[in-house]
Design a protein around this motif. Structure first.
Motif, PDB file in Angstrom:
ATOM      1  N   VAL A  16       3.609  -2.452   3.901  1.00 51.23           N
ATOM      2  CA  VAL A  16       3.519  -3.835   3.153  1.00 51.23           C
ATOM      3  C   VAL A  16       2.977  -4.830   4.402  1.00 51.23           C
ATOM      4  O   VAL A  16       3.312  -4.800   5.522  1.00 51.23           O
ATOM      5  CB  VAL A  16       4.906  -4.461   2.722  1.00 51.23           C
ATOM      6  N   MET A  17       1.760  -5.319   3.959  1.00 50.19           N
ATOM      7  CA  MET A  17       0.992  -6.270   4.756  1.00 50.19           C
ATOM      8  C   MET A  17       1.557  -7.668   4.413  1.00 50.19           C
ATOM      9  O   MET A  17       1.295  -8.195   3.382  1.00 50.19           O
ATOM     10  CB  MET A  17      -0.341  -6.133   4.657  1.00 50.19           C
ATOM     11  N   CYS A  18       1.997  -8.448   5.277  1.00 47.83           N
ATOM     12  CA  CYS A  18       2.533  -9.835   5.207  1.00 47.83           C
ATOM     13  C   CYS A  18       2.044 -10.628   6.140  1.00 47.83           C
ATOM     14  O   CYS A  18       1.504 -10.222   7.429  1.00 47.83           O
ATOM     15  CB  CYS A  18       4.161  -9.730   5.477  1.00 47.83           C
ATOM     16  N   ALA A  19       2.125 -11.961   5.942  1.00 52.16           N
ATOM     17  CA  ALA A  19       1.400 -13.168   6.750  1.00 52.16           C
ATOM     18  C   ALA A  19       2.547 -13.695   7.623  1.00 52.16           C
ATOM     19  O   ALA A  19       1.961 -14.043   8.812  1.00 52.16           O
ATOM     20  CB  ALA A  19       0.994 -14.096   5.795  1.00 52.16           C
ATOM     21  N   PHE A  63       0.608   5.400  10.273  1.00 54.78           N
ATOM     22  CA  PHE A  63       0.713   5.326   8.674  1.00 54.78           C
ATOM     23  C   PHE A  63      -0.348   6.373   8.112  1.00 54.78           C
ATOM     24  O   PHE A  63      -1.510   6.298   8.472  1.00 54.78           O
ATOM     25  CB  PHE A  63       0.267   4.024   8.253  1.00 54.78           C
ATOM     26  N   LEU A  64       0.247   7.449   7.338  1.00 52.97           N
ATOM     27  CA  LEU A  64      -0.756   8.530   6.720  1.00 52.97           C
ATOM     28  C   LEU A  64      -1.634   9.195   7.777  1.00 52.97           C
ATOM     29  O   LEU A  64      -2.505   9.572   7.488  1.00 52.97           O
ATOM     30  CB  LEU A  64      -1.679   7.901   5.692  1.00 52.97           C
ATOM     31  N   VAL A 117       0.836  -1.073   0.104  1.00 48.48           N
ATOM     32  CA  VAL A 117       0.016  -0.091  -0.150  1.00 48.48           C
ATOM     33  C   VAL A 117       0.821   1.097   0.104  1.00 48.48           C
ATOM     34  O   VAL A 117       1.790   1.315   0.967  1.00 48.48           O
ATOM     35  CB  VAL A 117      -0.896   0.290   1.274  1.00 48.48           C
ATOM     36  N   ARG A 118       0.738   2.070  -1.122  1.00 43.79           N
ATOM     37  CA  ARG A 118       1.906   3.284  -1.134  1.00 43.79           C
ATOM     38  C   ARG A 118       0.914   4.526  -1.491  1.00 43.79           C
ATOM     39  O   ARG A 118       0.015   4.489  -2.436  1.00 43.79           O
ATOM     40  CB  ARG A 118       2.467   2.931  -2.298  1.00 43.79           C
ATOM     41  N   PHE A 119       1.240   5.584  -0.732  1.00 45.81           N
ATOM     42  CA  PHE A 119       0.752   6.922  -1.265  1.00 45.81           C
ATOM     43  C   PHE A 119       1.747   7.822  -1.163  1.00 45.81           C
ATOM     44  O   PHE A 119       2.557   8.022  -0.200  1.00 45.81           O
ATOM     45  CB  PHE A 119      -0.146   7.291   0.091  1.00 45.81           C
TER      46      PHE A 119
END
Length: 223
Positions: A31-34, A76-77, A23-25
């Motif tokens: 980055v969403m990881c398992a 984040f943001l 996810v980038r803005f």
């Protein structure tokens, strides 16, 4: 816009299955990881892609966070995101675990600083309604961004700061104590000198429900 153009290459070559969801803005990315192994591989890959562009991540803001109930969260943001668990209050419902978000500490500090600037001593010669209008304009815009989340408690803190600062302005103009300013705001002025209220403005996230009542811009589809 230049950031989006320059970093668009990362979006195009990123492998979601291998490295998680990016996810980038502009120049902020998450980055969403398992698993932690996937997160470490994703960070290495991100460093590699940035190096190809002559860039590198800012170390002070780059880290791996394990989201778990009772653990740390991440910013984040402008939002602070944290995994929380709420126990059902009716009919002994099972606890609900969800990712909550509210204005980060940095966003709160920025808001307080801006409100302090708008109510500083050098502006005491201005009419109170002019100062209130300036404060309202900032608070309304700030709250419009942060209202989509679990922000009610932090909104209350910001409004308490607003009342404290405006009460101080009123008191200093009359050369009275701050208690007098609070009395004017709370009791003597029927509309609290025109100050807006953030009560009831928060839109808390709900499962299976759009997070906005309407699209963000003309022509944009619902997410």
């Amino acid at each position: 816009m230049l950031c989006n153009v320059y970093l668009h290459r990362i979006d195009r070559v990123w492998d979601v299955r291998q490295h998680g969801v990016l996810v980038r803005f502009a120049d902020d990315a998450l980055v969403m990881c398992a698993t932690r192994e996937q997160a470490e591989a994703a960070l290495a890959r991100l460093r590699e892609l940035l190096a190809e562009l002559g860039l590198q991540p800012k170390e002070a803001k780059t880290r791996i966070v394990h989201l778990q109930v009772g653990g740390e969260g991440l910013d984040f943001l402008g939002f602070h995101h944290r995994l929380v668990q709420v126990t059902g209050r009716r009919n002994n419902k099972a606890p609900v675990t969800f990712l909550a978000r509210w204005p980060s500490d940095r966003a709160m500090t920025h808001a307080r600083d801006r409100i302090r600037e708008l109510t500083r001593r050098s502006r005491l010669l201005l009419p109170v309604d002019v100062i209130v209008d300036d404060v309202n304009r900032f608070v309304r815009g700030w709250a419009a961004y942060f209202r989509y989340g679990n922000s009610a408690i932090r909104f209350e803190k910001i409004m308490h700061h607003v009342w404290t600062r405006v009460a101080s302005v009123i008191a200093k103009r009359r050369k009275r104590t701050r208690g007098y300013g609070w009395s004017v705001l709370a009791y003597q002025s029927p509309d609290h000198c025109g100050l807006i209220s953030l009560s009831g403005t928060v839109v808390a996230p709900r499962p299976f429900k759009d997070w906005r009542e309407r699209p963000n811009a003309g022509g944009e589809q619902r997410r």
